[in-house]
Design a protein around this motif. Structure first.
Motif, PDB file in Angstrom:
ATOM      1  N   GLY A   1       0.664  -1.177  -0.157  1.00 26.54           N
ATOM      2  CA  GLY A   1       0.036  -0.033   0.150  1.00 26.54           C
ATOM      3  C   GLY A   1       0.783   1.332   0.009  1.00 26.54           C
ATOM      4  N   SER A   2       1.966   1.301   0.068  1.00 29.05           N
ATOM      5  CA  SER A   2       2.992   2.343   0.060  1.00 29.05           C
ATOM      6  C   SER A   2       4.078   2.400  -0.951  1.00 29.05           C
ATOM      7  N   LEU A   3       4.371   3.779  -1.081  1.00 33.40           N
ATOM      8  CA  LEU A   3       5.416   3.920  -2.113  1.00 33.40           C
ATOM      9  C   LEU A   3       6.167   5.131  -1.777  1.00 33.40           C
ATOM     10  N   PHE A   4       7.595   4.946  -1.530  1.00 31.96           N
ATOM     11  CA  PHE A   4       8.279   6.122  -1.061  1.00 31.96           C
ATOM     12  C   PHE A   4       9.292   6.824  -2.193  1.00 31.96           C
ATOM     13  N   VAL A   5       9.383   8.064  -2.472  1.00 32.71           N
ATOM     14  CA  VAL A   5       9.855   8.305  -3.675  1.00 32.71           C
ATOM     15  C   VAL A   5      10.937   9.410  -3.003  1.00 32.71           C
ATOM     16  N   ASP A   6      12.361   9.147  -3.074  1.00 33.47           N
ATOM     17  CA  ASP A   6      13.330   9.989  -2.309  1.00 33.47           C
ATOM     18  C   ASP A   6      14.246  10.816  -3.374  1.00 33.47           C
TER      19      ASP A   6
END
Length: 1008
Positions: free
Chosen positions: A939-944
């Motif tokens: 359910g989650s996505l992280f863009v750094d």
């Protein structure tokens, strides 16, 4: 997270609050720890952090307290399972006892939170890793690539070379089954190739051995199928040929053997006849030679007869010679003894004597008077008897001399003892004075032994107290932490109890309604009618629930009080110890114990020395007394010895006068006895020799008379003739054997001359022995050659019979191996990209990666067209950026620019364009990896990072794409310090940097 990265204490992040809008921002200054938030998530799940930061030594916060260890707790839901994951990395902590540090091992604990209870899952690293992989279907590297889109990793994947891109895709996609198939086919081909080469080697070896047996060249090109197919026929034909040759040679050998036997019999007959004729001629010749030697045989007979007669006379002649020899020997011996007699014994005539031929005086035994010897013997016996009587006196004198020597030696020893005693009596008093002084000094030093032991006991007690203080100090943080934990648990239990009680009060009407009975008055209003009784809610709380919550709160209160008591007891003990020892450190206490032990050891050694010196004083006193007694005893013994010496000297003088009178001119009585004994023996021997001389003269005369009588009766003229005819036993035996041999040869030769067989052979014509021998040898040589050829042929036939079936069997084993190897080789070349049956020049695993990469490009283009208004599209190419063929890789990328109609290399894009294309490619890669992992929904996505390179329009387009992900049910977290994002995203996590470490703050309002 606690003491993790830049966070020195415990910080909590509630992602449920942040993700309420589906999009949130993590922002803060550079180095504040924004990426560390993502590292904590990855570490909690997999025990590692992304990229080069995966170093367990760097995870512990440098700002944290020395004893506070790093820990990450993650409350996460995976495939409808809510898990609480707690991980602690390996870190260096202070020792609980003493100084220094020790390395704490990494730990993990996973607890599943069920609706009605909490259940422990595992505390094992391997089991935890397997559980996370099973729930997410992702490895750590896949998770970092598709969920935590890495800082700086977008452009790296876009601009990577095909080979580098292949390495990343191999880590993201599970193609192990295909690489395993490649390895298995290669190994299978290798194994079959080894079997094929082994089978061919066996065939070559058997073929070479067959060729060596039949003496022909082995067929060439054994690797070709045609040659191998003809090997069996080649071997069979040679086996048949050798069989026919064996049969022909068998017949020839039998014929040659029969001819050889016939010629051998003829050769033996000729040889026998020639031998008989030769024997007859030899016998006749030997008979004539013996006839000529007859006179020699007669002379031998005459010599033998004379020798036998001489043998009867020889004993008498020998007796005369022996008597004459004995007489001469006795005469010489007697005269020698007479000349050695003492000067006062004269028996030989006076004046010069005539010498015989042997140099001995010519004296007639009748002229010598034996009485002279008898008188001399009697005189010397009388003198000997007198000397022997005086020997006893000489023995007593010797004894007295020995005693006088002993007494003299004793006086010398007594003088030495006197000197030694005098010296000791002078030295011992001085030594006693010195030992007395040392003894008094040792007694003074040992007097403080009890005080030193008391000080040692006190120092040891203080050291134990300091150690107890250190142990309590080390336990205090743990006790404080347990007290805080117990306080939190008690407060939570009290809150829960109050909540349950409030909920029960809220539902009390329904509880009372449940007690109503038709016709019974209400306990509240008293009415017997109950028209609308209250209904209990679905989550209504009962009295039992309240009691349970109350009991739990009470139990937690007990735990809290126990923890508080423990902390209080530790603090009280620490205060008591501090009052006792003050600021004294453990090292100082140990040093004091060491010094006290040295003092006790010094006093103990002084006490032992005092005891030893006391014993030494007693020994000196005893020794002084003994030396005084010794001096008195020596004086008495010396007086006695001098008296004995005077008495012995007087007795020796008296004996010397008596012995000198008897000894005469001899040196001693024993010398005189020895001389007289020897002279008596010489006189007696001379008398005996004189008697033997007279007897020998008489025996010689008798022997001469008997020999003359036998000589007159023999054939010999004189003694010389008789001795000349004598022969030795050996010579007699030789003559007798010669005569017997002559007679035996004469008889034997006469018999052979008269043998009928030899007489018959002598009348036959001479045979051709040489011709018959040559014919036999030629036949024998031919038969031997034929037998050799036959043996060789039989051996060849036997070996062919053994090797031909082996060759047939080897060919039968090789054919299926070769067929299987050809199939395996074609398949291995196909999956290696080397097969001529396929135009695809890449390995099977690379082909699968290429297929996956096409899906990634397709998924990326779906978003790229949206964010670039269909200007840019990614195209999967089979050409590398340098223009060389990439068929064995197939992972090239190019950018299609719709505005120019040209294809561009990714490296020609601007910074903002690179970010857009890289982000779309990363999102496409994430979609394909998740789909490949079995459709796992995360359910989650992280863009750094990366947003700082975008203009306003591009930023809007990117946010639209991310909104699309949010619309699809995924929560998107952005990590950036761009101010525009803070204004546009209300849900934010602010990571604040300070000198003592970082903290976090959840913000839910838009920033100005």
């Amino acid at each position: 997270m606690t003491a993790f990265g830049p966070f020195p204490t415990t910080v909590s992040v509630d992602f449920d609050t942040l993700t309420a809008d589906g999009l949130f921002l993590i922002h803060g200054d550079t180095g504040a720890g924004k990426t560390t938030i993502l590292d904590g998530i990855c570490f909690a799940l997999y025990g590692v952090v992304p990229g080069f930061r995966d170093d367990a030594k760097s995870l512990h916060s440098h700002h944290a307290a020395a004893g506070l260890g790093p820990r990450v707790e993650l409350d996460v839901t995976l495939t409808n399972r809510r898990l609480l994951i707690t991980r602690t990395p390996e870190w260096v902590r202070p020792r609980k006892r003493g100084s220094g540090t020790t390395r704490a091992t990494a730990r993990v604990e996973i607890v599943e939170q069920l609706p009605d209870r909490t259940e422990f899952v595992t505390g094992n690293h391997q089991e935890a890793a397997a559980l996370i992989r099973a729930e997410t279907s992702l490895e750590a590297v896949q998770f970092c690539q598709v969920v935590l889109l890495p800082q700086g990793g977008f452009a790296k994947f876009l601009q990577a070379s095909p080979d580098d891109r292949q390495g990343l895709l191999r880590r993201l996609f599970d193609i192990e089954v295909f690489t395993s198939a490649e390895r298995w086919l290669a190994e299978h081909r290798t194994q079959l190739g080894q079997q094929d080469r082994g089978a061919l080697e066996t065939i070559r070896d058997l073929t070479q051995r067959l060729a060596e047996v039949i003496k022909v060249e082995a067929p060439a090109d054994l690797d070709t199928p045609g040659t191998l197919g003809e090997l069996e026929q080649w071997a069979t034909s040679h086996q048949t040929r050798i069989g026919h040759l064996v049969d022909a040679l068998t017949t020839s050998v039998a014929e040659a053997t029969a001819e050889e036997q016939r010629l051998d019999r003829a050769r033996q007959s000729a040889t026998t006849l020639a031998g008989q004729q030769r024997d007859y001629r030899t016998a006749v010749q030997q008979r004539d030679e013996l006839t000529l030697r007859r006179p020699e045989r007669d002379e031998w007979k005459r010599q033998l007869d004379l020798a036998r007669e001489s043998a009867t006379l020889t004993p008498h002649l020998d007796q005369v010679d022996r008597r004459q020899s004995d007489l001469e020997q006795v005469r010489r011996t007697t005269i020698e003894h007479l000349t050695r007699l003492p000067t006062d014994v004269v028996l030989l005539p006076e004046g010069p004597l005539t010498l015989s031929e042997d140099g001995v005086p010519a004296v007639d035994v009748a002229e010598l008077d034996p009485e002279t010897l008898n008188r001399a013997e009697r005189t010397r016996n009388e003198q000997l008897h007198a000397a022997q009587g005086a020997i006893e006196s000489e023995a007593r004198r010797t004894t007295l001399l020995r005693q006088r020597t002993i007494v003299g030696k004793k006086l010398e020893d007594l003088a030495g003892r006197t000197e030694k005693v005098t010296s000791l009596l002078a030295e011992l008093p001085l030594e006693r004075v010195e030992v007395t002084a040392r003894h008094e000094q040792a007694l003074m030093e040992s007097a403080g032994h009890a005080t030193a032991e008391l000080l040692l006991t006190e120092a040891q007690q203080r050291a134990k107290t300091c150690k107890r203080r250190d142990d309590l100090t080390a336990k205090l943080p743990t006790a404080e932490e347990e007290r805080h934990t117990a306080t939190d648990r008690h407060q939570a239990a009290e809150d829960h109890h109050l909540d349950v009680r409030q909920r029960r009060l809220a539902g009390m009407a329904a509880e009372l309604a449940g007690e109503l009975r038709p016709g019974q008055p209400c306990g509240v209003c008293g009415s017997p009618d109950h028209p609308e009784p209250a209904q209990a809610a679905a989550d209504a709380v009962t009295a039992a629930d309240e009691e349970h919550a109350k009991a739990e709160a009470g139990r937690r209160l007990d735990e809290r009080r126990t923890a508080e008591i423990t902390v209080g007891r530790i603090n009280a003990q620490l205060q008591e110890i501090t009052e006792a020892v003050g600021d004294l450190t453990t090292a100082q206490a140990k040093s004091a114990v060491t010094e006290a032990r040295k003092a006790v050891r010094t006093a103990t050694e002084a006490s032992k020395l005092a005891d030893s010196l006391s014993a030494q004083l007693e020994t000196l006193d005893v020794l002084l007394s003994e030396q005084h007694d010794e001096a008195a005893e020596v004086g008495r013994e010396e007086a006695t010895a001098r008296t004995q010496l005077a008495t012995l000297t007087a007795q020796i003088t008296e004996l010397d006068e008596t012995i000198d009178a008897i000894r005469g001119e001899d040196k001693s009585l024993r010398v005189r006895v020895t001389r007289l004994t020897e002279e008596i023996a010489e006189v007696g021997t001379a008398a005996t020799n004189l008697r033997e001389w007279r007897q020998a003269a008489k025996e010689l005369a008798d022997a001469q008379r008997v020999a003359d009588d036998h000589l007159h009766r023999s054939e010999f003229a004189d003694t010389a003739a008789a001795r000349a005819a004598a022969l030795s036993e050996f010579e007699v035996l030789v003559l007798q054997e010669q005569i017997e041999a002559f007679d035996a040869d004469h008889h034997k030769i006469t018999g052979r001359v008269q043998d009928p067989a030899l007489l018959a052979a002598a009348h036959e014509p001479p045979p051709d022995v040489e011709g018959s021998e040559q014919a036999y040898q030629a036949s024998r040589l031919q038969a031997t050659e034929l037998q050799t050829q036959h043996s060789l042929a039989v051996g060849q036939h036997v070996r062919l019979s053994e090797l031909t079936p082996d060759l047939t069997e080897a060919l039968a084993r090789w054919r299926p191996i070769r067929a299987e190897y050809e199939v395996a080789n074609r398949l291995a070349q196909l999956v290696e990209g080397k097969s001529t049956d396929s135009n695809i020049r890449m390995t099977l695993s690379t082909y699968v990666l290429t297929h996956r990469f096409r899906h990634v490009v397709t998924a990326a283009n779906t978003r790229l067209g949206q964010v670039t208004h269909n200007r840019y599209l990614l195209r999967h190419v089979t050409e590398s950026d340098t223009g060389r063929r990439a068929g064995r890789n197939g992972l090239g990328l190019s950018i299609v620019d719709a505005w120019t109609g040209q294809e561009r290399r990714p490296s020609t894009l601007s910074g903002g364009e690179t970010f857009l294309v890289s982000l779309c490619l990363a999102l496409g890669l994430s979609d394909v990896v998740l789909a490949e992992a079995g459709g796992t929904q995360l359910g989650s996505l992280f863009v750094d990072e990366g947003f700082g390179t975008l203009d306003q329009e591009a930023l809007d387009q990117v946010l639209d794409v991310l909104d699309g992900l949010r619309a699809g049910g995924r929560t998107v977290g952005l990590v950036s310090h761009v101010a525009e994002l803070r204004r546009r995203i209300p849900s934010r996590l602010h990571v604040r940097k300070a000198a003592n470490g970082s903290t976090v703050l959840v913000e839910t309002e838009a920033s100005d």
